[in-house]
Write a protein that holds these residues in place. Structure first.
Motif, PDB file in Angstrom:
ATOM      1  N   GLY A 164       4.416  26.453   5.074  1.00 31.91           N
ATOM      2  CA  GLY A 164       4.612  25.157   5.722  1.00 31.91           C
ATOM      3  C   GLY A 164       6.087  24.829   5.867  1.00 31.91           C
ATOM      4  O   GLY A 164       6.536  24.375   6.925  1.00 31.91           O
ATOM      5  N   ASN A 173       7.594  26.905   8.539  1.00 32.83           N
ATOM      6  CA  ASN A 173       7.235  26.400   9.864  1.00 32.83           C
ATOM      7  C   ASN A 173       8.065  25.188  10.263  1.00 32.83           C
ATOM      8  O   ASN A 173       8.327  24.967  11.448  1.00 32.83           O
ATOM      9  CB  ASN A 173       5.745  26.035   9.894  1.00 32.83           C
ATOM     10  CG  ASN A 173       5.232  25.845  11.300  1.00 32.83           C
ATOM     11  OD1 ASN A 173       5.260  26.755  12.116  1.00 32.83           O
ATOM     12  ND2 ASN A 173       4.770  24.635  11.598  1.00 32.83           N
ATOM     13  N   SER A 197       9.234  27.502  14.158  1.00 34.81           N
ATOM     14  CA  SER A 197       7.790  27.471  14.416  1.00 34.81           C
ATOM     15  C   SER A 197       7.238  28.826  14.865  1.00 34.81           C
ATOM     16  O   SER A 197       6.756  28.968  15.988  1.00 34.81           O
ATOM     17  CB  SER A 197       7.480  26.417  15.485  1.00 34.81           C
ATOM     18  OG  SER A 197       8.217  26.682  16.674  1.00 34.81           O
ATOM     19  N   ILE A 205       2.821  30.576  12.526  1.00 29.63           N
ATOM     20  CA  ILE A 205       1.434  30.732  12.951  1.00 29.63           C
ATOM     21  C   ILE A 205       1.057  32.210  13.009  1.00 29.63           C
ATOM     22  O   ILE A 205      -0.097  32.584  12.769  1.00 29.63           O
ATOM     23  CB  ILE A 205       1.199  30.044  14.324  1.00 29.63           C
ATOM     24  CG1 ILE A 205      -0.285  30.055  14.689  1.00 29.63           C
ATOM     25  CG2 ILE A 205       2.037  30.677  15.405  1.00 29.63           C
ATOM     26  CD1 ILE A 205      -1.169  29.290  13.728  1.00 29.63           C
ATOM     27  N   ILE A 251       0.046  33.103   9.537  1.00 28.65           N
ATOM     28  CA  ILE A 251      -1.248  32.492   9.210  1.00 28.65           C
ATOM     29  C   ILE A 251      -2.382  33.302   9.825  1.00 28.65           C
ATOM     30  O   ILE A 251      -3.402  33.582   9.167  1.00 28.65           O
ATOM     31  CB  ILE A 251      -1.297  31.033   9.717  1.00 28.65           C
ATOM     32  CG1 ILE A 251      -0.314  30.158   8.920  1.00 28.65           C
ATOM     33  CG2 ILE A 251      -2.713  30.479   9.625  1.00 28.65           C
ATOM     34  CD1 ILE A 251      -0.671  29.978   7.465  1.00 28.65           C
ATOM     35  N   ILE A 271      -4.192  27.582   4.018  1.00 28.77           N
ATOM     36  CA  ILE A 271      -4.171  26.875   5.301  1.00 28.77           C
ATOM     37  C   ILE A 271      -4.117  25.356   5.095  1.00 28.77           C
ATOM     38  O   ILE A 271      -3.435  24.635   5.847  1.00 28.77           O
ATOM     39  CB  ILE A 271      -5.393  27.262   6.176  1.00 28.77           C
ATOM     40  CG1 ILE A 271      -5.196  26.783   7.617  1.00 28.77           C
ATOM     41  CG2 ILE A 271      -6.683  26.748   5.623  1.00 28.77           C
ATOM     42  CD1 ILE A 271      -4.123  27.499   8.377  1.00 28.77           C
ATOM     43  N   THR A 272      -4.802  24.863   4.045  1.00 28.96           N
ATOM     44  CA  THR A 272      -4.798  23.418   3.773  1.00 28.96           C
ATOM     45  C   THR A 272      -3.411  22.936   3.364  1.00 28.96           C
ATOM     46  O   THR A 272      -2.910  21.923   3.874  1.00 28.96           O
ATOM     47  CB  THR A 272      -5.817  23.070   2.671  1.00 28.96           C
ATOM     48  OG1 THR A 272      -7.122  23.494   3.084  1.00 28.96           O
ATOM     49  CG2 THR A 272      -5.827  21.572   2.408  1.00 28.96           C
ATOM     50  N   TYR A 295      -0.589  24.482   3.910  1.00 29.83           N
ATOM     51  CA  TYR A 295       0.304  24.724   5.054  1.00 29.83           C
ATOM     52  C   TYR A 295       0.252  23.553   6.042  1.00 29.83           C
ATOM     53  O   TYR A 295       1.290  23.022   6.458  1.00 29.83           O
ATOM     54  CB  TYR A 295      -0.116  26.024   5.746  1.00 29.83           C
ATOM     55  CG  TYR A 295       0.429  26.216   7.138  1.00 29.83           C
ATOM     56  CD1 TYR A 295       1.746  26.620   7.355  1.00 29.83           C
ATOM     57  CD2 TYR A 295      -0.379  26.001   8.251  1.00 29.83           C
ATOM     58  CE1 TYR A 295       2.243  26.811   8.635  1.00 29.83           C
ATOM     59  CE2 TYR A 295       0.108  26.185   9.535  1.00 29.83           C
ATOM     60  CZ  TYR A 295       1.415  26.593   9.723  1.00 29.83           C
ATOM     61  OH  TYR A 295       1.895  26.767  10.998  1.00 29.83           O
ATOM     62  N   ILE A 296      -0.955  23.147   6.393  1.00 28.53           N
ATOM     63  CA  ILE A 296      -1.139  22.029   7.341  1.00 28.53           C
ATOM     64  C   ILE A 296      -0.622  20.731   6.739  1.00 28.53           C
ATOM     65  O   ILE A 296       0.030  19.926   7.429  1.00 28.53           O
ATOM     66  CB  ILE A 296      -2.626  21.898   7.748  1.00 28.53           C
ATOM     67  CG1 ILE A 296      -3.052  23.111   8.592  1.00 28.53           C
ATOM     68  CG2 ILE A 296      -2.862  20.603   8.521  1.00 28.53           C
ATOM     69  CD1 ILE A 296      -4.545  23.165   8.877  1.00 28.53           C
ATOM     70  N   ALA A 297      -0.899  20.515   5.456  1.00 32.21           N
ATOM     71  CA  ALA A 297      -0.463  19.281   4.793  1.00 32.21           C
ATOM     72  C   ALA A 297       1.058  19.148   4.816  1.00 32.21           C
ATOM     73  O   ALA A 297       1.599  18.071   5.118  1.00 32.21           O
ATOM     74  CB  ALA A 297      -0.973  19.255   3.350  1.00 32.21           C
ATOM     75  N   THR A 319       3.219  20.693   6.904  1.00 30.65           N
ATOM     76  CA  THR A 319       3.717  20.584   8.280  1.00 30.65           C
ATOM     77  C   THR A 319       3.456  19.206   8.876  1.00 30.65           C
ATOM     78  O   THR A 319       4.375  18.552   9.384  1.00 30.65           O
ATOM     79  CB  THR A 319       3.062  21.668   9.169  1.00 30.65           C
ATOM     80  OG1 THR A 319       3.325  22.962   8.619  1.00 30.65           O
ATOM     81  CG2 THR A 319       3.623  21.613  10.582  1.00 30.65           C
ATOM     82  N   LEU A 320       2.199  18.760   8.799  1.00 31.12           N
ATOM     83  CA  LEU A 320       1.852  17.462   9.381  1.00 31.12           C
ATOM     84  C   LEU A 320       2.479  16.318   8.592  1.00 31.12           C
ATOM     85  O   LEU A 320       2.911  15.313   9.172  1.00 31.12           O
ATOM     86  CB  LEU A 320       0.331  17.296   9.439  1.00 31.12           C
ATOM     87  CG  LEU A 320      -0.421  18.245  10.384  1.00 31.12           C
ATOM     88  CD1 LEU A 320      -1.908  17.890  10.419  1.00 31.12           C
ATOM     89  CD2 LEU A 320       0.162  18.185  11.797  1.00 31.12           C
TER      90      LEU A 320
END
Length: 413
Positions: A173, A176, A180, A183, A186, A214-215, A217-219, A221-222
């Motif tokens: 994350g 990224n 970017s 991905i 991932i 993945i969880t 990573y998304i947490a 980044t977002l």
């Protein structure tokens, strides 16, 4: 003191590799005074604005459209708030890439053997392109180090360890945020997880590990993107408001998939126009894509381009000399990477080799469609170096078997 001596003795290869790499890189940044140009100048100026608490960069189409560049801007601003010097940024680059050399060795050792990993890592440490790239304020260096650490942790994680996948996801994350391209990693982890399940690894463990990666990573980044918007540091967060732009450049037959100044003036900051022109180009040029793809493979994987570091030099003969040396390294790692497939065909590979091979295959597929330039090969060549360790290890092992066989009066068929 005894413990320190023991630690140094146990890690002397790592220490030597780091110090050797760091000394060479410091020498390069002191000898080569590369000016800050192009996007790097834009991001450096924005970093300086953050330090001065001015906000002119927020109204720039560059950051409004490509908010994902703000991660590198903030990273540089943090460093510049410590020592406001581009030389300091380059010194940090040198530390980062020296650590990258160490991680290449550690992963190579896991996939091959110590001798092969050491030799290949030493060769990579003097590879001109990554060596000279330390003089450029590129956003490629730190993200790749984070990715390599994440991959190393995946390889080394124990069966009972549950927190490692979360750390891996956080590292990916963070990578990224700075650049970017994570991905690709991932997707490789996803496909590799499927491979492990097919190979009858612990299905539950593999699935849970990937979901945790993945969880987290998304947490990261977002969460970071939301925070940048909420604090108004970046009105666009980390959002890419013109995702078709890279494809417009990558599928431009006239430029062989490379950057076009004309396209940039017309379409870079206009998503609607970009989408419209992209559709027209695909409809018009799709029959030329096989040839375009071959040209792009050559540009990305085989072309030497030291202009980002040495383009300011006036001695063209000297630059040609360095390019020729650099080209040798490029061919060496590319050929050694191809030869690593021998162990796949003979089924004498380690599972992590599949992951590294998948990463390179995905990179290859992605770069068929998006903008390319030789500078983007920085990531690819790191993974090539890791696979080169496997090739060299295979060669050394076979030579060892030949010597043993000869000593015993036997020959291998």
């Amino acid at each position: 003191m005894t413990k320190i001596k023991k630690w140094i003795s146990n890690h002397k290869i790592i220490i030597i590799l780091f110090l050797l790499s760091f000394i060479m890189r410091i020498g390069v940044i002191l000898l080569v005074d590369t000016p800050v140009i192009s996007d790097f100048k834009t991001m450096l100026d924005a970093s300086q604005e953050l330090i001065k608490n001015t906000t002119a960069y927020k109204s720039m189409p560059y950051f409004i459209t490509w908010g994902y560049q703000m991660g590198h801007v903030i990273y540089q601003a943090i460093l510049l708030s410590i020592i406001n010097s581009t030389t300091f940024l380059k010194v940090v680059n040198s530390i980062i890439t020296s650590l990258t050399v160490v991680i290449i060795y550690l992963i190579g050792k896991e996939l091959s053997n110590t001798k092969a990993a050491t030799i290949i890592t030493l060769i990579y440490s003097v590879f001109l392109f990554p060596l000279l790239l330390n003089t450029v304020l590129t956003n490629q260096l730190l993200p790749m180090l984070l990715i390599l650490i994440a991959i190393y942790l995946w390889i080394k994680q124990k069966k009972s360890t549950k927190h490692i996948p979360i750390i891996i996801g956080v590292l990916l994350g963070l990578s990224n945020i700075f650049r970017s391209e994570t991905i690709v990693i991932i997707i490789a982890f996803f496909l590799y997880s499927i491979f492990l399940i097919v190979k009858k690894e612990n299905k539950k463990k593999v699935i849970i590990s990937f979901l945790l990666i993945i969880t987290s990573y998304i947490a990261v980044t977002l969460g970071t993107s939301y925070l940048l918007k909420a604090t108004n540091i970046s009105p666009s967060g980390l959002e890419n408001k013109n995702p078709s732009w890279k494809f417009l450049e990558g599928l431009n037959v006239k430029t062989n998939g490379r950057y076009s100044e004309e396209d940039a003036r017309r379409y870079a900051y206009n998503k609607e126009k970009t989408d419209k022109v992209l559709k027209k180009r695909i409809k018009k040029d799709y029959q030329n894509y096989p040839v375009l793809f071959l040209k792009k493979i050559k540009i990305t994987w085989l072309n030497s381009d030291l202009s980002w570091s040495l383009g300011h030099l006036k001695n063209e003969e000297q630059i040609k000399y360095y390019e020729a040396i650099n080209q040798f390294f490029i061919y060496f790692f590319f050929i050694m990477t191809l030869l690593s497939s021998i162990t796949l065909f003979k089924k004498i590979y380690t599972h992590p080799q599949i992951l590294i091979t998948l990463i390179l295959c995905i990179y290859c597929g992605v770069y068929l469609f998006i903008e390319v330039m030789p500078r983007y090969a920085y990531s690819l060549q790191i993974f090539e170096a890791i696979l080169a360790s496997i090739t060299l290890g295979y060669i050394l092992d076979n030579k060892k078997e030949d010597k043993v066989g000869a000593k015993n009066g036997k020959t291998r068929k």
